[in-house]
Scaffold this active site. Structure first.
Site, PDB file in Angstrom:
ATOM      1  N   GLU A 121      -3.792  -4.452   9.205  1.00 41.45           N
ATOM      2  CA  GLU A 121      -4.192  -5.508   8.265  1.00 41.45           C
ATOM      3  C   GLU A 121      -5.602  -6.040   8.517  1.00 41.45           C
ATOM      4  OE1 GLU A 121      -2.682  -5.787   5.657  1.00 41.45           O
ATOM      5  OE2 GLU A 121      -0.669  -5.028   6.089  1.00 41.45           O
ATOM      6  N   HIS A 168      -6.075   0.505   2.553  1.00 45.42           N
ATOM      7  CA  HIS A 168      -4.977   0.921   3.432  1.00 45.42           C
ATOM      8  C   HIS A 168      -4.784   2.444   3.418  1.00 45.42           C
ATOM      9  CE1 HIS A 168      -3.023  -2.517   5.275  1.00 45.42           C
ATOM     10  NE2 HIS A 168      -2.851  -3.156   4.126  1.00 45.42           N
ATOM     11  N   GLU A 179       0.787  -1.221   0.000  1.00 48.45           N
ATOM     12  CA  GLU A 179       0.000   0.000   0.000  1.00 48.45           C
ATOM     13  C   GLU A 179       0.825   1.279   0.000  1.00 48.45           C
ATOM     14  OE1 GLU A 179       0.373  -2.275   2.391  1.00 48.45           O
ATOM     15  OE2 GLU A 179       0.278  -1.443   4.416  1.00 48.45           O
ATOM     16  N   TYR A 210      -4.727 -10.610   9.846  1.00 50.20           N
ATOM     17  CA  TYR A 210      -5.651 -10.332   8.727  1.00 50.20           C
ATOM     18  C   TYR A 210      -7.052 -10.867   9.021  1.00 50.20           C
ATOM     19  CZ  TYR A 210      -1.775  -9.146   5.565  1.00 50.20           C
ATOM     20  OH  TYR A 210      -0.696  -8.560   4.984  1.00 50.20           O
ATOM     21  N   ASP A 264       8.339  -9.355   9.757  1.00 49.94           N
ATOM     22  CA  ASP A 264       7.781  -9.888   8.507  1.00 49.94           C
ATOM     23  C   ASP A 264       7.122 -11.256   8.709  1.00 49.94           C
ATOM     24  OD1 ASP A 264       8.540  -7.729   7.071  1.00 49.94           O
ATOM     25  OD2 ASP A 264      10.184  -8.714   6.000  1.00 49.94           O
ATOM     26  N   HIS A 303      -8.027  -4.046  -1.252  1.00 49.05           N
ATOM     27  CA  HIS A 303      -7.284  -4.110   0.011  1.00 49.05           C
ATOM     28  C   HIS A 303      -6.239  -2.983   0.083  1.00 49.05           C
ATOM     29  CE1 HIS A 303      -5.369  -6.376   3.406  1.00 49.05           C
ATOM     30  NE2 HIS A 303      -4.289  -5.772   2.941  1.00 49.05           N
ATOM     31  N   GLU A 304      -5.413  -2.882  -0.948  1.00 50.77           N
ATOM     32  CA  GLU A 304      -4.343  -1.868  -0.900  1.00 50.77           C
ATOM     33  C   GLU A 304      -4.936  -0.462  -0.879  1.00 50.77           C
ATOM     34  OE1 GLU A 304      -1.849  -3.246   0.013  1.00 50.77           O
ATOM     35  OE2 GLU A 304      -2.205  -5.259  -0.757  1.00 50.77           O
TER      36      GLU A 304
HETATM   37  N1  BES Z   1       0.989  -4.439   3.774  1.00 47.88           N
HETATM   38  C1  BES Z   1       0.744  -5.714   3.215  1.00 47.88           C
HETATM   39  C2  BES Z   1       1.985  -6.413   2.741  1.00 47.88           C
HETATM   40  C3  BES Z   1       2.993  -6.675   3.823  1.00 47.88           C
HETATM   41  C4  BES Z   1       2.606  -7.188   5.050  1.00 47.88           C
HETATM   42  C5  BES Z   1       4.327  -6.436   3.604  1.00 47.88           C
HETATM   43  C6  BES Z   1       3.546  -7.427   6.043  1.00 47.88           C
HETATM   44  C7  BES Z   1       5.262  -6.673   4.585  1.00 47.88           C
HETATM   45  C8  BES Z   1       4.875  -7.172   5.814  1.00 47.88           C
HETATM   46  C9  BES Z   1      -0.270  -5.640   2.083  1.00 47.88           C
HETATM   47  O1  BES Z   1      -1.244  -4.680   2.258  1.00 47.88           O
HETATM   48  C10 BES Z   1      -0.994  -6.934   2.045  1.00 47.88           C
HETATM   49  O2  BES Z   1      -1.692  -7.192   2.984  1.00 47.88           O
HETATM   50  N2  BES Z   1      -0.829  -7.731   0.997  1.00 47.88           N
HETATM   51  C11 BES Z   1      -1.552  -8.972   0.876  1.00 47.88           C
HETATM   52  C12 BES Z   1      -2.818  -8.716   0.101  1.00 47.88           C
HETATM   53  C13 BES Z   1      -3.987  -9.527   0.455  1.00 47.88           C
HETATM   54  C14 BES Z   1      -4.207  -9.807   1.889  1.00 47.88           C
HETATM   55  C15 BES Z   1      -5.246  -8.933  -0.152  1.00 47.88           C
HETATM   56  C16 BES Z   1      -0.675  -9.963   0.148  1.00 47.88           C
HETATM   57  O3  BES Z   1       0.412  -9.609  -0.292  1.00 47.88           O
HETATM   58  O4  BES Z   1      -1.046 -11.113   0.034  1.00 47.88           O
HETATM   59 ZN    ZN Z   2      -2.549  -5.235   3.828  1.00 49.46          ZN
END
Ligand code: BES
Ligand code: ZN
Length: 631
Positions: free
Chosen positions: A344, A325, A297, A407, A399, A321-322
């Site tokens: 999340e 955010h 995001e 989520y 991470d 989703h993004e």
């Molecule tokens: N912000 C996250 C990606 C992220 C999370 C990067 C934790 C580093 C550490 C992003 O918004 C996300 O949630 N991406 C998901 C999308 C999905 C849940 C719709 C993904 O990458 O799967």
């Molecule tokens: Zn996210």
């Protein structure tokens, strides 16, 4: 004598108090355990970057000026976060441009946190009002935030590309700074690139910027460091609507415009539901397959995996989703990574609300059932102490922390509140929340206090604070948690069993009417015992091994690996090199490595395809293979 007793007692009480205090856990949920920065003493308000993008050495080289303030009376050193960065010099810059060199040193390196950069304030430098520190530096070719892609790993195959992924704590590998979500900064940047390439950032991108090898950016809204982002490549732009558009390589532009055509609608719906969009434009950047996430995001410019380009808009909930955010996460930010559910979980909830308006409730229910299944699987493996929405979190790698629980349990919690108080009441709570905390960071406990004040106490006897705290601090799900359900998915699951028992022939499975989500659920519900020949028939009729839908492919190849369905093994290399998104490839490696027979195969496949993966994906898969080897 009489007087002495209370004194002795008092001493005993004091002694017990001291012992228990020393033994007591001193965990502070509001403290960021993943940054070295001494933000109690100094805070950065603004940064100015001036960087050369050097594809020949795979380095960024240049300087950052940090505009900082000292908290009252602080006179000690400034501590910043770095990882793998070479510091060439540090100077303090006066208002008149005069520079005073400063002493600095790097502290001990930690594998996750990197190394603190400790800067002494030179004599004569006044830190009482805002001051500026300029750091000359260069990044390492292995900077954890940056991927440098040779031309052959891009869609066009003619130009190299580089891009960043700063969340959670990778910003420090390309900019020395206070790398904590607790702090917000504005930024400006000058980026020097090879002439033919375009640079974009999480800032005010100009699609018409002439390609002259120098780009200027401004980000006037304050953001946490993990939202700093850059990409440089053979990028072109196409509008999707008045305030929305997409950047990508020319080869992917038409497909991206088709797939993401409803982005403008999503933005408009989001504004109606959640309040003003505070960031100006909303654009997408569709990256090469190695991008390790579905989306990221980065403000004004979400980074997106090309694996969403299914040709049927079936995977655009990631864009919803993004975009969401822009409110939950970017406008109101988790104070530390332990509070990640506020980013999340809230975003997953908003994503569902957007998808319901843009599409329909059935599609959202389907997604929620699949998410719920993943959540239940996760509960089976995650230790109970870590199953609350906001557990203790002070060691490890942000991470790898929480993932699915933040989520999907987070989404369910907010759905629970919505259902308990009614949509109208809950929606006005959300509007107020986004207004009251805009451009702030928030801890779980501050959120609970706000929730208590605005919602729980305003309608007593609906949900108690104790009930809410069960979601936050207890494992699993409360007994009255919502249970997602979907008729179409139920039918798909029934058909899986009916087909397996021979009651229904493969041609009678109504796949044309099915969403990809129904197909995923069908595959997940196939009974454990199935003949190879029947699976082959399924594959050839439904085209599973050849599917271009990334989620169907993921589900199928996990099943292939778990069941050791060898006729489909020939497709592993193609599947595993077509995608780099961690979610799509890591579980397939895990299923192979843990099926009791194929660890060696998993290793050799990994060796074959690893070139196309991002460092984040590489380290996830290496971890899976190492763990499988010792089990
Ligand atoms: N912000 C996250 C990606 C992220 C999370 C990067 C934790 C580093 C550490 C992003 O918004 C996300 O949630 N991406 C998901 C999308 C999905 C849940 C719709 C993904 O990458 O799967
Ligand atoms: Zn996210």
């Amino acid at each position: 004598m009489l007087q002495k007793i209370p004194l002795v007692l008092a001493m005993v009480v004091l002694a017990i108090g001291l012992v228990s205090c020393a033994e007591k856990d001193e965990y502070d949920p509001a403290h960021d355990y993943f940054s070295y920065a001494n933000t109690d003493e100094f805070v950065t308000r603004h940064i100015a970057l001036d960087l050369d993008v050097d594809f020949s050495t795979e380095q960024l080289r240049g300087s950052v000026v940090l505009y900082m303030n000292a908290a009252n009376g602080s006179g000690g050193d400034i501590i910043l976060d770095t990882r793998d960065i070479d510091i060439d010099g540090v100077v303090f810059v006066g208002d008149d441009g005069s520079v005073t060199p400063a002493e600095f040193r790097l502290g001990e390196n930690d594998a996750v946190l990197g190394a603190p950069l400790i800067i002494s304030i030179p004599a004569g430098v006044n830190t009482e009002s805002e001051f500026a520190v300029r750091i000359e530096y260069e990044t390492s070719p292995t900077a954890s935030a940056l991927q440098w892609l040779p031309a052959e790993l891009t869609a066009g195959g003619k130009h190299p590309m580089m891009y960043s992924q700063s969340q959670s704590i990778h910003a420090r590998s390309w900019v020395p700074l206070q790398d904590t979500p607790a702090l917000r900064i504005t930024y400006e940047a000058v980026i020097h690139t090879p002439d033919e390439l375009l640079a974009v950032m999480s800032a005010d991108n100009d699609p018409l910027a002439p390609r002259r090898g120098e780009y200027h950016f401004d980000m006037p809204q304050p953001i946490p460091a993990y939202l700093l982002a850059i990409a440089v490549g053979n990028l072109y732009f196409a509008p999707l609507g008045e305030d929305t558009g997409v950047y990508t390589e020319p080869e992917l532009l038409d497909a991206s415009v088709y797939e993401f055509a409803n982005t403008q609608d999503m933005l408009e719906v989001a504004v109606k539901k959640f309040g003003p969009y505070q960031w100006g434009r909303y654009d997408l950047l569709v990256l090469p397959p190695s991008f390790p996430y579905g989306g990221m995001e980065n403000p004004r410019l979400s980074f997106i995996t090309p694996s969403l380009l299914a040709g049927d808009r079936s995977l655009v909930s990631v864009v919803a989703h993004e975009l969401a955010h822009s409110w939950s996460g970017n406008l109101i930010t988790n104070a530390t990574w332990r509070d990640g559910w506020l980013n999340e979980g809230m975003t997953s909830y908003l994503e569902g609300r957007l998808m319901e308006i843009i599409y329909d409730r059935d599609r959202v229910d389907e997604n929620h059932v699949l998410d719920y299944q993943e959540l239940l699987l996760d509960f089976a493996t995650v230790p109970t102490w870590q199953q609350g929405l906001a557990p203790r979190f002070d060691v490890g790698d942000p991470d790898d922390f929480q993932g699915i629980i933040h989520y999907h349990k987070g989404q369910l919690f907010l759905q629970y509140l919505e259902e308990s108080f009614g949509r109208e009441v809950f929606d006005s709570f959300l509007l107020g929340y986004f207004e009251d905390f805009a451009f702030q960071t928030i801890t779980t406990e501050a959120f609970l206090d706000y929730l208590d004040e605005k919602l729980l106490r305003a309608s007593p006897d609906v949900v108690s604070r104790e009930q809410v705290e069960v979601w936050m601090y207890q494992p699993g799900l409360p007994a009255d948690a919502p249970v997602p359900s979907s008729k179409t998915l139920d039918q798909a699951a029934e058909l899986a069993v009916a087909w397996a028992t021979g009651d229904v022939s493969v041609d009678a499975i109504p796949v044309e009417q099915w969403s990809p989500q129904a197909m995923v659920h069908f595959l997940n519900n196939l009974p454990a015992e199935l003949d190879t020949s029947r699976l082959e028939r399924l594959d050839s009729t439904l085209g599973l091994s050849a599917t271009r839908n990334a989620e169907i492919g993921r589900t199928w190849f996990i099943q292939v690996a778990k069941r050791r369905h060898e006729p489909a093994y020939q497709h592993f290399t193609e599947y595993l090199s077509r995608y780099g998104r961690t979610r799509l490839v890591a579980p397939v490696f895990a299923a192979l490595a843990n099926n009791g027979h194929d660890l060696e195969l998993a290793r050799s496949l990994f060796a074959d395809v690893r070139r196309v993966y991002h460092p984040i994906t590489l380290s996830r898969i290496s971890g899976i293979l190492d763990k499988a080897a010792v089990e």
